[in-house]
Design a protein around this motif. Sequence first.
Motif, PDB file in Angstrom:
ATOM      1  N   THR A  21      42.536  58.692  43.053  1.00  0.00           N
ATOM      2  CA  THR A  21      43.637  58.455  43.991  1.00  0.00           C
ATOM      3  C   THR A  21      43.095  58.235  45.399  1.00  0.00           C
ATOM      4  O   THR A  21      41.965  58.609  45.722  1.00  0.00           O
ATOM      5  CB  THR A  21      44.617  59.647  44.011  1.00  0.00           C
ATOM      6  N   GLU A  47      44.778  54.084  40.252  1.00  0.00           N
ATOM      7  CA  GLU A  47      45.045  53.280  41.444  1.00  0.00           C
ATOM      8  C   GLU A  47      43.990  52.208  41.694  1.00  0.00           C
ATOM      9  O   GLU A  47      44.220  51.286  42.453  1.00  0.00           O
ATOM     10  CB  GLU A  47      45.128  54.190  42.677  1.00  0.00           C
ATOM     11  N   HIS A  48      42.831  52.335  41.066  1.00  0.00           N
ATOM     12  CA  HIS A  48      41.743  51.398  41.303  1.00  0.00           C
ATOM     13  C   HIS A  48      41.746  50.234  40.324  1.00  0.00           C
ATOM     14  O   HIS A  48      40.800  49.454  40.304  1.00  0.00           O
ATOM     15  CB  HIS A  48      40.388  52.105  41.179  1.00  0.00           C
TER      16      HIS A  48
END
Length: 174
Positions: free
Chosen positions: A50, A119-120
């Motif tokens: 995150t 999130e990546h």
Amino acid sequence: MQADLSPVIAATTHWLTRAYPPAGGALAAALCEVQARQAVTVAAWLRYPTAMDVALVGIAGPGGSDRLDWVTGADAGDRDAEGRAWRTWVDEVVASWAACLLADPELAERAVADLARGEHSTGSPAAFRRLLAPDATDRNAAALLRHPDLLASVAGLHRGELLDRLGPDEALAA
């Protein structure tokens, strides 16, 4: 505050390619670095999934390469302060997880698949082709970097945590 993991990825990649150097000339060095960078990127994104995690490592720092140097037998005693600065951005857990991914293609596939939930996400495993599907030239260039026996001391440091992070989807031998 760090906006991304680039210092950790760069330093940890550099550490891996120094600890397990390429076999050959400039092309081999480039191919070895790409494979290491892809493995380190996947490992870093898994470790810091995150924006908050990334911000925290930017503030606290990743810990450095001292234990990794000790485990691999690198001589850290004769380094000057300038030559030592980049080593402070090496993340031991990320290096260990990257070593696991480089040595175990099935684990690498699981890890890249797991990124889709974070999130990546890159949206495509193609971004990690040299990690997931190295050709003969890639394998020859990174013979030391992908050798399970040579990586065992580094990979073994935090392999259990990586398996915990990836969850019980498949039973992998530790």
